[in-house]
Design a protein around this motif. Structure first.
Motif, PDB file in Angstrom:
ATOM      1  N   LEU A 173       0.861  -1.181   0.000  1.00 36.92           N
ATOM      2  CA  LEU A 173       0.000   0.000   0.000  1.00 36.92           C
ATOM      3  C   LEU A 173       0.896   1.229   0.000  1.00 36.92           C
ATOM      4  CD1 LEU A 173      -2.857   1.348   0.478  1.00 36.92           C
ATOM      5  CD2 LEU A 173      -2.342   1.154   2.922  1.00 36.92           C
ATOM      6  N   ALA A 174       0.623   2.197  -0.880  1.00 36.85           N
ATOM      7  CA  ALA A 174       1.496   3.372  -0.970  1.00 36.85           C
ATOM      8  C   ALA A 174       0.686   4.613  -1.309  1.00 36.85           C
ATOM      9  CB  ALA A 174       2.586   3.143  -2.021  1.00 36.85           C
ATOM     10  N   ALA A 196       4.440  -2.487   3.300  1.00 34.84           N
ATOM     11  CA  ALA A 196       4.412  -3.860   2.801  1.00 34.84           C
ATOM     12  C   ALA A 196       3.913  -4.743   3.933  1.00 34.84           C
ATOM     13  CB  ALA A 196       5.802  -4.295   2.357  1.00 34.84           C
ATOM     14  N   PHE A 197       2.955  -5.632   3.638  1.00 36.20           N
ATOM     15  CA  PHE A 197       2.335  -6.396   4.716  1.00 36.20           C
ATOM     16  C   PHE A 197       2.141  -7.858   4.331  1.00 36.20           C
ATOM     17  CE2 PHE A 197      -0.992  -4.377   2.210  1.00 36.20           C
ATOM     18  CZ  PHE A 197      -1.881  -5.407   1.948  1.00 36.20           C
ATOM     19  N   SER A 207      -4.772 -14.616  13.873  1.00 36.48           N
ATOM     20  CA  SER A 207      -3.893 -14.298  12.752  1.00 36.48           C
ATOM     21  C   SER A 207      -2.517 -13.888  13.262  1.00 36.48           C
ATOM     22  CB  SER A 207      -4.484 -13.170  11.894  1.00 36.48           C
ATOM     23  OG  SER A 207      -4.651 -11.992  12.662  1.00 36.48           O
ATOM     24  N   LEU A 208      -1.526 -14.165  12.443  1.00 36.73           N
ATOM     25  CA  LEU A 208      -0.156 -13.726  12.675  1.00 36.73           C
ATOM     26  C   LEU A 208       0.309 -12.976  11.439  1.00 36.73           C
ATOM     27  CD1 LEU A 208       1.432 -16.980  14.187  1.00 36.73           C
ATOM     28  CD2 LEU A 208       0.788 -14.913  15.441  1.00 36.73           C
ATOM     29  N   GLY A 209       1.125 -11.944  11.636  1.00 39.68           N
ATOM     30  CA  GLY A 209       1.582 -11.201  10.481  1.00 39.68           C
ATOM     31  C   GLY A 209       2.688 -10.232  10.822  1.00 39.68           C
ATOM     32  N   ALA A 210       3.020  -9.419   9.845  1.00 35.07           N
ATOM     33  CA  ALA A 210       4.038  -8.389  10.038  1.00 35.07           C
ATOM     34  C   ALA A 210       3.899  -7.377   8.915  1.00 35.07           C
ATOM     35  CB  ALA A 210       5.447  -8.990  10.030  1.00 35.07           C
ATOM     36  N   ASN A 211       4.311  -6.155   9.188  1.00 29.44           N
ATOM     37  CA  ASN A 211       4.386  -5.160   8.131  1.00 29.44           C
ATOM     38  C   ASN A 211       5.622  -4.291   8.329  1.00 29.44           C
ATOM     39  OD1 ASN A 211       3.724  -2.494   9.485  1.00 29.44           O
ATOM     40  ND2 ASN A 211       1.841  -3.600   9.984  1.00 29.44           N
ATOM     41  N   VAL A 212       6.063  -3.708   7.227  1.00 30.16           N
ATOM     42  CA  VAL A 212       7.146  -2.733   7.250  1.00 30.16           C
ATOM     43  C   VAL A 212       6.571  -1.416   6.758  1.00 30.16           C
ATOM     44  CG1 VAL A 212       9.387  -2.078   6.295  1.00 30.16           C
ATOM     45  CG2 VAL A 212       8.923  -4.470   6.850  1.00 30.16           C
ATOM     46  N   GLU A 213       6.747  -0.348   7.546  1.00 26.57           N
ATOM     47  CA  GLU A 213       6.250   0.974   7.188  1.00 26.57           C
ATOM     48  C   GLU A 213       7.430   1.899   6.893  1.00 26.57           C
ATOM     49  OE1 GLU A 213       2.152   1.890   9.387  1.00 26.57           O
ATOM     50  OE2 GLU A 213       3.767   1.460  10.812  1.00 26.57           O
ATOM     51  N   ILE A 214       7.370   2.574   5.760  1.00 28.98           N
ATOM     52  CA  ILE A 214       8.422   3.508   5.349  1.00 28.98           C
ATOM     53  C   ILE A 214       7.784   4.855   5.045  1.00 28.98           C
ATOM     54  CG2 ILE A 214      10.272   3.986   3.702  1.00 28.98           C
ATOM     55  CD1 ILE A 214      10.351   0.965   3.125  1.00 28.98           C
ATOM     56  N   THR A 215       8.283   5.897   5.671  1.00 35.13           N
ATOM     57  CA  THR A 215       7.829   7.257   5.403  1.00 35.13           C
ATOM     58  C   THR A 215       9.027   8.090   4.973  1.00 35.13           C
ATOM     59  OG1 THR A 215       6.088   7.076   7.080  1.00 35.13           O
ATOM     60  CG2 THR A 215       6.658   9.289   6.328  1.00 35.13           C
ATOM     61  N   GLN A 216       8.929   8.688   3.778  1.00 34.78           N
ATOM     62  CA  GLN A 216      10.017   9.514   3.250  1.00 34.78           C
ATOM     63  C   GLN A 216       9.520  10.953   3.107  1.00 34.78           C
ATOM     64  OE1 GLN A 216      13.324   8.806   2.352  1.00 34.78           O
ATOM     65  NE2 GLN A 216      13.458  11.029   2.083  1.00 34.78           N
ATOM     66  N   ASN A 217      10.132  11.857   3.870  1.00 35.82           N
ATOM     67  CA  ASN A 217       9.846  13.287   3.755  1.00 35.82           C
ATOM     68  C   ASN A 217      10.896  13.886   2.829  1.00 35.82           C
ATOM     69  OD1 ASN A 217       9.682  16.077   4.067  1.00 35.82           O
ATOM     70  ND2 ASN A 217       9.108  15.950   6.230  1.00 35.82           N
ATOM     71  N   TRP A 218      10.506  14.182   1.589  1.00 32.81           N
ATOM     72  CA  TRP A 218      11.477  14.622   0.594  1.00 32.81           C
ATOM     73  C   TRP A 218      11.989  16.031   0.892  1.00 32.81           C
ATOM     74  CZ3 TRP A 218      13.455  10.902  -2.112  1.00 32.81           C
ATOM     75  CH2 TRP A 218      12.687   9.773  -2.402  1.00 32.81           C
ATOM     76  N   ASP A 219      11.110  16.931   1.357  1.00 30.45           N
ATOM     77  CA  ASP A 219      11.564  18.289   1.660  1.00 30.45           C
ATOM     78  C   ASP A 219      12.475  18.307   2.885  1.00 30.45           C
ATOM     79  OD1 ASP A 219      10.200  19.216  -0.479  1.00 30.45           O
ATOM     80  OD2 ASP A 219       8.762  20.440   0.621  1.00 30.45           O
ATOM     81  N   THR A 222      14.240  13.268   5.313  1.00 28.39           N
ATOM     82  CA  THR A 222      14.238  12.319   6.428  1.00 28.39           C
ATOM     83  C   THR A 222      13.510  11.043   6.013  1.00 28.39           C
ATOM     84  OG1 THR A 222      12.207  13.259   7.370  1.00 28.39           O
ATOM     85  CG2 THR A 222      14.320  14.120   8.184  1.00 28.39           C
ATOM     86  N   THR A 223      13.984   9.920   6.523  1.00 30.08           N
ATOM     87  CA  THR A 223      13.393   8.609   6.252  1.00 30.08           C
ATOM     88  C   THR A 223      13.103   7.918   7.573  1.00 30.08           C
ATOM     89  OG1 THR A 223      14.686   8.419   4.211  1.00 30.08           O
ATOM     90  CG2 THR A 223      13.679   6.404   5.062  1.00 30.08           C
ATOM     91  N   MET A 224      11.884   7.392   7.712  1.00 35.39           N
ATOM     92  CA  MET A 224      11.498   6.616   8.893  1.00 35.39           C
ATOM     93  C   MET A 224      11.103   5.222   8.438  1.00 35.39           C
ATOM     94  SD  MET A 224      11.608   8.729  11.610  1.00 35.39           S
ATOM     95  CE  MET A 224      10.472   8.032  12.814  1.00 35.39           C
ATOM     96  N   VAL A 225      11.678   4.191   9.081  1.00 34.88           N
ATOM     97  CA  VAL A 225      11.358   2.804   8.757  1.00 34.88           C
ATOM     98  C   VAL A 225      11.116   2.057  10.059  1.00 34.88           C
ATOM     99  CG1 VAL A 225      12.131   0.678   7.644  1.00 34.88           C
ATOM    100  CG2 VAL A 225      12.847   2.895   6.719  1.00 34.88           C
ATOM    101  N   SER A 226      10.013   1.302  10.111  1.00 35.92           N
ATOM    102  CA  SER A 226       9.746   0.465  11.283  1.00 35.92           C
ATOM    103  C   SER A 226       9.255  -0.905  10.843  1.00 35.92           C
ATOM    104  CB  SER A 226       8.712   1.116  12.214  1.00 35.92           C
ATOM    105  OG  SER A 226       7.441   1.155  11.603  1.00 35.92           O
TER     106      SER A 226
END
Length: 275
Positions: A173-174, A196-197, A207-219, A222-226
């Motif tokens: 999802l983006a 990505a999930f 249920s069991l699962g996992a996701n990776v979240e990425i936020t990129q602030n271009w201005d 900064t990059t945040m990944v969890s």
């Protein structure tokens, strides 16, 4: 530096949610709710499923920035589908954050109130295996404190693509949002978000699962990944169908002024399967 904490009632919400989750997971497994519970778990893993739900997503983060701040956010996230034709749905998703944060902007500081809302509308053709949707995403400046929001109105595209079989959901999802109006004295918004999930459901509704979240602030450059592993369960509280989920929030990448040391997410979703 001192360790600031959210108020007792917010911590109590997370503790009770965690206890309830494991208790209700056990109940669901014992009752063997069958395919209907698994079908609901699969639909809830699908962001564009034609299903009305109202998730309450509780997020708690500790150790933020130079003052070792803490932040509690509850995202009210109703999902409301509209049938446009026999083969096409419009899935509207709303995220309204309520924030309580301490020692983020400075030592002994405190902000509480609404943050900016995000509204997404997906056009989603009906499909059984490869599921996709696309549409606009809107940033709405609803923040009640200038520290908690951007004071900008933004818009951009959002897209989802996923594969779903019985018991297995995997997808991406983006969205990308640019500011187009608002306070000219505030920084522009130019932000990309991707999740990505992966989720595996069981006949019990667990249920069991996992996701990776990425936020990129271009201005802001900064990059945040969890990384966020999860455990969940579909069950009933009285006659109301609900889903509980619990996940640690594991920060991987982020600038020191924003990246927490650790976090926790607890979700209670009210589900209306007859919709």
């Amino acid at each position: 530096m001192k360790c600031s904490t959210p108020s007792l009632k917010f911590k109590s919400v997370l503790v009770l949610a965690a206890i309830s989750l494991f208790h209700l997971t056990a109940i669901a497994q014992e009752e063997k709710a069958g395919a209907s519970a698994q079908e609901l778990a699969d639909k809830l893993a699908n962001p564009v499923a034609s299903l009305i739900s109202v998730p309450l997503q509780n997020n708690l983060s500790y150790g933020i920035g130079p003052f070792n701040g803490s932040k509690y956010t509850i995202n009210v996230q109703p999902v409301i589908p509209f049938k446009l034709s026999d083969n096409l749905n419009l899935i509207t998703r709303y995220i309204v954050p309520i924030v309580d944060q301490r020692d983020i902007t400075g030592e002994n500081t405190h902000q509480f109130g609404l943050s900016d809302a995000t509204i997404t509308a997906f056009l989603a053709p009906k499909s059984e295996k490869i599921i996709w949707g696309f549409g606009p995403a809107f940033l709405v400046p609803t923040a009640t404190d200038k520290v908690l929001g951007t004071q900008k109105f933004g818009i951009g595209p959002s897209v989802l693509i996923m594969h779903q079989g019985k018991g297995l959901s995997v997808g991406l999802l983006a969205n990308h949002i640019w500011s187009v109006a608002g306070n000219q004295d505030r920084a522009d918004v130019n932000q990309f978000y991707v999740q990505a999930f992966l989720s595996h459901s069981y006949k019990s509704g667990a249920s069991l699962g996992a996701n990776v979240e990425i936020t990129q602030n271009w201005d802001g450059n900064t990059t945040m990944v969890s990384l966020n592993p999860s455990i969940g369960a579909v069950t009933k509280l009285g006659s109301q169908v609900v889903q509980f989920a619990l996940m640690p929030l594991i920060p991987i990448i982020g600038p020191s002024e924003y990246k927490p040391d650790w976090g926790l997410r607890a979700v209670l979703a009210f589900v209306f399967p007859g919709s």
